[in-house]
Write a protein that holds these residues in place. Structure first.
Motif, short mmCIF file in Angstrom:
data_model
loop_
_atom_site.label_atom_id
_atom_site.label_comp_id
_atom_site.label_asym_id
_atom_site.label_seq_id
_atom_site.Cartn_x
_atom_site.Cartn_y
_atom_site.Cartn_z
N HIS A 33 0.81 -1.22 0.00
CA HIS A 33 0.00 0.00 0.00
C HIS A 33 0.85 1.27 0.00
O HIS A 33 0.47 2.27 -0.61
N LEU A 34 1.99 1.24 0.70
CA LEU A 34 2.80 2.45 0.74
C LEU A 34 3.56 2.66 -0.57
O LEU A 34 3.71 3.79 -1.03
N ASP A 35 3.99 1.57 -1.20
CA ASP A 35 4.57 1.69 -2.55
C ASP A 35 3.53 2.29 -3.50
O ASP A 35 3.82 3.18 -4.31
N ARG A 36 2.30 1.78 -3.38
CA ARG A 36 1.23 2.27 -4.27
C ARG A 36 0.95 3.75 -4.01
O ARG A 36 0.62 4.50 -4.94
N ALA A 40 1.13 6.57 -6.73
CA ALA A 40 -0.05 7.42 -7.00
C ALA A 40 0.35 8.90 -6.96
O ALA A 40 -0.11 9.69 -7.80
N ALA A 41 1.21 9.26 -5.99
CA ALA A 41 1.64 10.66 -5.91
C ALA A 41 2.45 11.04 -7.15
O ALA A 41 2.26 12.11 -7.75
N PHE A 42 3.35 10.15 -7.55
CA PHE A 42 4.16 10.35 -8.77
C PHE A 42 3.24 10.54 -9.98
O PHE A 42 3.38 11.50 -10.75
N ALA A 43 2.24 9.65 -10.10
CA ALA A 43 1.34 9.71 -11.26
C ALA A 43 0.55 11.01 -11.26
O ALA A 43 0.37 11.65 -12.30
N GLY A 44 0.09 11.41 -10.08
CA GLY A 44 -0.68 12.66 -9.99
C GLY A 44 0.15 13.86 -10.42
O GLY A 44 -0.33 14.73 -11.16
N VAL A 64 3.48 -3.16 -12.94
CA VAL A 64 3.46 -1.77 -12.47
C VAL A 64 3.25 -0.81 -13.65
O VAL A 64 2.58 0.21 -13.51
N THR A 65 3.77 -1.18 -14.81
CA THR A 65 3.48 -0.40 -16.03
C THR A 65 1.96 -0.36 -16.24
O THR A 65 1.38 0.70 -16.53
N ALA A 66 1.32 -1.54 -16.09
CA ALA A 66 -0.14 -1.61 -16.26
C ALA A 66 -0.85 -0.78 -15.19
O ALA A 66 -1.86 -0.12 -15.47
N HIS A 67 -0.30 -0.79 -13.99
CA HIS A 67 -0.89 0.02 -12.92
C HIS A 67 -0.79 1.52 -13.26
O HIS A 67 -1.74 2.28 -13.06
N LEU A 68 0.35 1.93 -13.82
CA LEU A 68 0.51 3.34 -14.22
C LEU A 68 -0.54 3.71 -15.27
O LEU A 68 -1.10 4.80 -15.26
N HIS A 69 -0.80 2.76 -16.16
CA HIS A 69 -1.82 2.98 -17.20
C HIS A 69 -3.19 3.20 -16.55
O HIS A 69 -3.94 4.10 -16.94
N THR A 70 -3.51 2.40 -15.53
CA THR A 70 -4.82 2.57 -14.86
C THR A 70 -4.88 3.90 -14.11
O THR A 70 -5.97 4.39 -13.82
N LEU A 71 -3.71 4.47 -13.80
CA LEU A 71 -3.68 5.78 -13.12
C LEU A 71 -3.73 6.93 -14.13
O LEU A 71 -3.51 8.09 -13.77
N PRO A 206 14.86 -1.69 5.15
CA PRO A 206 14.00 -0.55 4.82
C PRO A 206 13.92 -0.41 3.29
O PRO A 206 14.81 -0.87 2.58
N GLN A 207 12.85 0.23 2.84
CA GLN A 207 12.72 0.50 1.40
C GLN A 207 12.53 2.00 1.22
O GLN A 207 11.80 2.62 1.99
N ALA A 208 13.20 2.53 0.22
CA ALA A 208 13.15 3.98 0.02
C ALA A 208 12.51 4.31 -1.33
O ALA A 208 12.72 3.59 -2.32
N HIS A 209 11.74 5.37 -1.33
CA HIS A 209 11.17 5.92 -2.56
C HIS A 209 11.61 7.39 -2.61
O HIS A 209 11.21 8.17 -1.74
N LEU A 210 12.43 7.72 -3.57
CA LEU A 210 12.87 9.12 -3.72
C LEU A 210 12.19 9.69 -4.96
O LEU A 210 12.28 9.10 -6.05
N LEU A 211 11.53 10.82 -4.76
CA LEU A 211 10.85 11.50 -5.88
C LEU A 211 11.62 12.78 -6.19
O LEU A 211 11.79 13.63 -5.30
#
Ligand SMILES: C[S@@+](CC[C@H](N)C(=O)[O-])C[C@H]1O[C@@H](n2cnc3c(N)ncnc32)[C@H](O)[C@@H]1O
Length: 218
Positions: A33-36, A40-44, A64-71, A206-211
């Motif tokens: 959920h946190l990755d998503r 979602a923030a990136f896509a927005g 995940v490519t398909a998920h980006l498409h749904t976003l 830990p996992q990191a997401h840098l935007l």
């Protein structure tokens, strides 16, 4: 040009284990959920910028490519492994998937509104990572966004460290160190999300997401 050894070994390993990998990661992604939330923030932000296509670099089986498409994004995937790309094309025939390396993209300068690199830079030896980040910078449009996700080191000053990944040699990074490398590439940090290491997280790290964003004037 002779291909660096890490690319051929990574490709061979993912080609061999592509089927097992899909069975593992597809159900996992449903509950990340946190990755998503980061995606979602990136896509927005990419949608708000109105700037072009998004490349999912090291897309694996394409979920995940398909998920980006749904976003609502026009997304395509690139991966080193022909087996992975074959699986992605079969699962999502309406989307584009190309075999290629994130270090040498068949794309013109400044054409992408976004780049997603989700747990795919981890197989790049640390001394070669600046080359990949420079390629991300090159293909992003001014104002374009990069979301980089990776297994992290919880010691801020620790150097990148090899870890025992199930498929191919991989490296985890301190988010601070990787953020510094992104800054040196010319990318400006927008946000970061660090997930605490837990037994159900990837390898317990830990996992990191840098935007980060490519400046409009560079
Ligand atoms: C851990 S998997 C992640 C797959 C997918 N992004 C996900 O989130 O499940 C890493 C993927 O990156 C790909 N990869 C590694 N190095 C790459 C490179 N230099 N260029 C393109 N793909 C690469 C591998 O083939 C593999 O499919």
């Amino acid at each position: 040009m002779i291909e660096p050894l890490h690319l051929s070994t990574t490709r061979e390993s993912y080609d061999r284990l592509a089927g097992d990998y899909v069975e593992l990661v597809l159900p996992m992604f449903e509950n990340e959920h946190l990755d998503r939330a980061a995606i979602a923030a990136f896509a927005g932000l990419v949608r708000a910028g109105g700037a072009g296509e998004v490349a999912d670099l090291g897309c694996g089986p394409g979920h995940v490519t398909a998920h980006l498409h749904t976003l609502g994004l026009t997304a395509f995937g690139v991966d080193l492994s022909p087996e992975m790309i074959g699986l992605a094309r079969r699962a999502y025939p309406h989307l584009r998937f190309d075999v290629g390396s994130m270090t040498d993209l068949d794309l013109a300068d400044g054409v992408l509104g976004g780049v997603l690199a989700r747990y795919s830079i981890i197989h790049t030896p640390p001394d070669r990572l600046p080359e990949a980040l420079a390629e991300f910078y090159r293909v992003l449009a001014p104002g374009g966004l990069l979301l980089l996700s990776f297994q992290a080191h919880d010691e801020p000053s620790a150097p990148p460290e090899a870890f025992d990944h199930a498929v191919a040699t991989a490296y985890r990074w301190s988010p601070d160190r990787l953020a510094e490398l992104l800054r040196e590439t010319g990318l400006v940090e927008v946000a970061r999300l660090i997930l605490a290491g837990s037994e159900d997280a990837k390898r317990g790290f830990p996992q990191a997401h840098l935007l980060v964003r490519k400046p409009v004037e560079s």
